[in-house]
Write a protein that holds these residues in place. Structure first.
Motif: not given
Lengths: 347, 347
Positions: B51-55, B57, B63
Motif C-alpha cells: 500500500p502507498n505510504a503517503a496515502a 499517512g 505514518t
DNA sequence: CTGAAAGCGCTTACAG
DNA sequence: CTGAAAGCGCTTACAG
C-alpha cells in the motif's frame, strides 16, 4: 477557536488567495505575482505553517525523501566510522536541499521488506546504496523497478549505473608502489572482502603495482579480510610466517587489527614490518605509530552522492553519472618513509 | 494492459471484495472473515502489492515512521561507535514492528527546519532524541506540540518525560569505588560535557564514591572533557601534574585519548596510572592494555527506546515511562586488579 | 498571474 | 462480517 489543524486553506484565507496560489508559492512556481508571493509567505511564516508531507507526497508523487540503504551482511561492520561519515555527508546535502533521509539497515531477514518499501510503497523518491555486495538483491530491485538510485562504489557488471567512488585501483597501486620504492622486498596485502567491489579493486591495484615493477605476485602474501578489526588481526597472524617486510591493508580498521597482531608477535612497526592502510579514519593519525594511509573523502562521497541522486530525481531519463573523487596518500610513520629519510640525512 | 500503478482497487477486484475489506486486512482489522482475509492476502502476495505510504499517512494520520534526532553540536562526535550501535538497535526494532526510521542530524543551522518537519509536517509518528544537551530546543518543541517522544538519557528537569537510560550515577560510583578498593589514593576523573546529563550524572557518581569513603574531592583532580578522543588526550595531559594514581574516564573514546597521553608521558598503565572507562566499546577489549570499563547496552537502549515510542504512539495519553537498563563493570587490565591479584597470589 | 475542481490512494465511521 | 461514500491535505491541468 480558529481550527484543529493548520492547513493550506487557512493560509489561503488569511492571505486572501486560493489554495492553488498558496500551493504555487510553496512549490516555488514562478507564475506568481511577486507581491502575492510575498503576502502568502508572510502569512505562512506568521502561522509557522508547514505543508503536510503525506498530502504532498500523495498529490505530487514526490516525497522529498531520500532512502539510504546499507545491506547489513555483517552487522558489526556498521560500527566502522566509515558509515557515520557517509551518513553525515548525505544528511548535510539533504538539509541544504530541503530533503530528508530515511535509513534502512537491510538486515538479511528483512531484506524483502526493505525492497518492497523502496520500490512499491512510494516512501522515497530515490535511494543511495552503500557498501553493497556485488550481487546485491536491492540493486537488482531498484534497477528493474526504475527507482532512481546511486551507488556508493561502482558496480562490477552494470556500467549504465550512476555511482560515486574513488579510484580504488589506482590509489591502491600507488600506495603499494610507495612501499616498493622504499625498498621493501616482500610486500603482502590484506584485501577487503572479495564480494565487494572496493575489496576487489584495491587488490587489483596491489597486483598492478607488483607487475609494474616486474615482481611476480606471491599468493602466500595475499590474504582476504572482511574490513573488520578482528579479521585484520587474524589475517596478519596467518601472514606472519611468510615473513613479509611490508603490508598494504585495504582498510584502516583492519590495519589496526594487523598492528595489534604485529605488536603481540613482538614485531616493530615499521622496522620489522611496514604498514599502509586505507581510508584515513580519524584514529589513523593517532595510532602507535601513526598510520600511513590512503585518504578518501567519505563525507564528500555522501554529500555528492545525495546531490547526484537529487539530480537524477528531477531530470527524468537522466544519463547515468560516474563521479570519481580524489584520494591522497598520507605519509606518516608506519611505512618507514620518515625513518629512512632521517637515516639518509644522518649518513 | 492491466493498469498503471497497482492500488487497492486492483486487489479488491481480483479478490472479489470492496476496497474497505482490502484495507481492513492490510490493517489487521479482526472484523474480517478468515477465508476472506486469506483470499485477499494471497492476491496481495501474488501481485506483490504494497500500500502507498503517503496515502495511508494522509488518510489515517499515521505514518509508521519514527524519527531519530541527534542534535549535532559537535559533528565529529557522531563518528563515535555509540551512534551506530544505537541506530542499529532502533532499526532492528523498526524492522521487527514494520516501522521505518527517519534520520535527522540536527545541525545547528538547520535546527529550526528539523523541528518544523517533526512537529508540523507530519512526517513521523514520534521521535527518539539521543545525545541532547540539557536545554535542547528540540525537546522543548516536541513537548509543547505534544509529539510522542522518548529521550535516550534522562532529562535533568522534566520528570514527566519518557526515557531510557542506564543508572549513570550508580554505575560511575561503583567504578570509582572499585579503584578506591584497589588501594589507589589519588583518583582523578575526566567527566563528559557538563551540559549533557550523562556527563553530569557520571561526575556525581564519582563524587558519591569519594564521599562514601570519607575522601574530600580535590577539584584539581576533576577535569571536563567533551566525549572526544582529543579531549581525553588533552585533559589527561592537563591532569598529569596533579599526579593521580588512577583515573575514571566518562567514556571509552576519551579513555583512549587519555591512554595515549599517558603513553607519551612515559607512564605505565596500570602501574603508574590505573584507568577505568565507560561504555565498553568494541575497541575497549583490544586496547593496550585492555580497558576496564562500565558496559552499557547501547544497542538495547536503541531497541527498547524504539519499542517504547511505538507504545506511546498507540496508547494515547500514555503515562510517561522510565526504563533503566543494567550496566556491568567489566574488569580487564587497565585498572590493575589482575596484576594485584597475581601479586597477592604469589606472596 | 489566478481560481475552481478533479484527483492522488488510502482509511473509517456509518449502515446493514 | 461487508460495502458505499466521505474525507485526509495537498497538486495540477484547465480555463480564463
Amino acid at each position: 477557536m480558529t481550527s484543529d489543524r493548520l492547513t493550506i486553506i487557512e493560509i489561503a484565507k488569511q492571505a486572501g488567495v486560493s489554495r492553488s496560489t498558496v500551493s504555487r508559492v510553496i512549490n516555488d512556481d514562478p507564475n506568481v505575482h511577486a507581491a502575492t508571493r510575498q503576502r502568502v509567505r508572510s502569512v505562512m511564516q506568521k502561522l509557522n505553517f508547514q505543508p503536510n508531507a503525506a498530502a504532498r507526497g500523495l498529490a505530487a508523487g514526490k516525497t522529498r525523501i531520500l532512502g539510504l540503504v546499507i545491506p547489513m551482511g555483517v552487522a558489526a561492520l556498521f560500527s566502522d566510522p566509515y558509515f557515520p561519515q557517509l551518513i553525515q555527508g548525505i544528511s548535510a546535502a539533504c538539509n541544504q536541499h530541503d530533503y530528508s533521509t530515511m535509513l534502512w539497515l537491510a538486515e538479511p531477514e528483512y531484506e524483502r521488506r526493505t525492497i518492497q518499501q523502496i520500490v512499491s510503497a512510494g516512501m522515497v523518491d530515490g535511494v543511495i546504496i552503500a557498501s553493497a555486495l556485488t550481487d546485491d538483491a536491492v540493486i537488482e530491485a531498484v534497477r528493474t523497478h526504475k527507482v532512481p538510485f546511486v551507488l556508493i562504489g561502482r558496480h562490477p557488471v552494470y556500467v549504465d549505473i550512476t555511482y560515486v567512488d574513488v579510484d580504488n585501483r589506482v590509489s591502491a597501486r600507488d600506495a603499494v608502489l610507495h612501499l616498493i620504492r622504499l625498498g621493501y622486498k616482500r610486500v603482502a596485502t590484506i584485501s577487503g572482502p572479495l564480494n565487494m567491489i572496493g575489496g576487489l579493486d584495491r587488490l587489483a591495484g596491489y597486483k598492478d603495482a607488483l607487475k609494474a615493477r616486474g615482481i611476480v605476485a606471491d599468493p602466500n602474501l595475499i590474504a582476504e579480510g572482511d574490513f573488520s578489526e578482528a579479521s585484520g588481526y587474524s589475517t596478519m597472524q596467518q601472514l606472519l610466517p611468510q615473513e613479509p617486510d611490508a603490508i598494504f591493508v585495504a582498510s584502516d580498521t583492519m590495519a589496526l587489527g594487523a598492528m595489534r597482531a604485529l605488536r603481540e608477535a613482538g614485531k616493530r612497526i615499521p622496522d620489522d614490518v611496514a604498514i599502509v592502510g586505507y581510508d584515513d579514519m580519524p584514529f589513523a593519525a593517532r595510532s602507535d605509530p601513526p598510520l600511513t594511509t590512503v585518504r578518501q573523502p567519505i563525507h564528500r562521497a555522501g554529500f555528492v552522492g545525495a546531490e547526484t541522486l537529487m539530480e537524477l530525481i528531477s531530470e527524468q531519463d537522466a544519463a547515468p553519472r560516474r563521479v570519481i573523487l580524489p584520494t591522497e596518500l598520507v605519509i606518516r610513520d608506519s611505512c618507514g618513509a620518515r625513518v629512512m629519510r632521517e637515516k639518509k640525512m644522518r649518513a
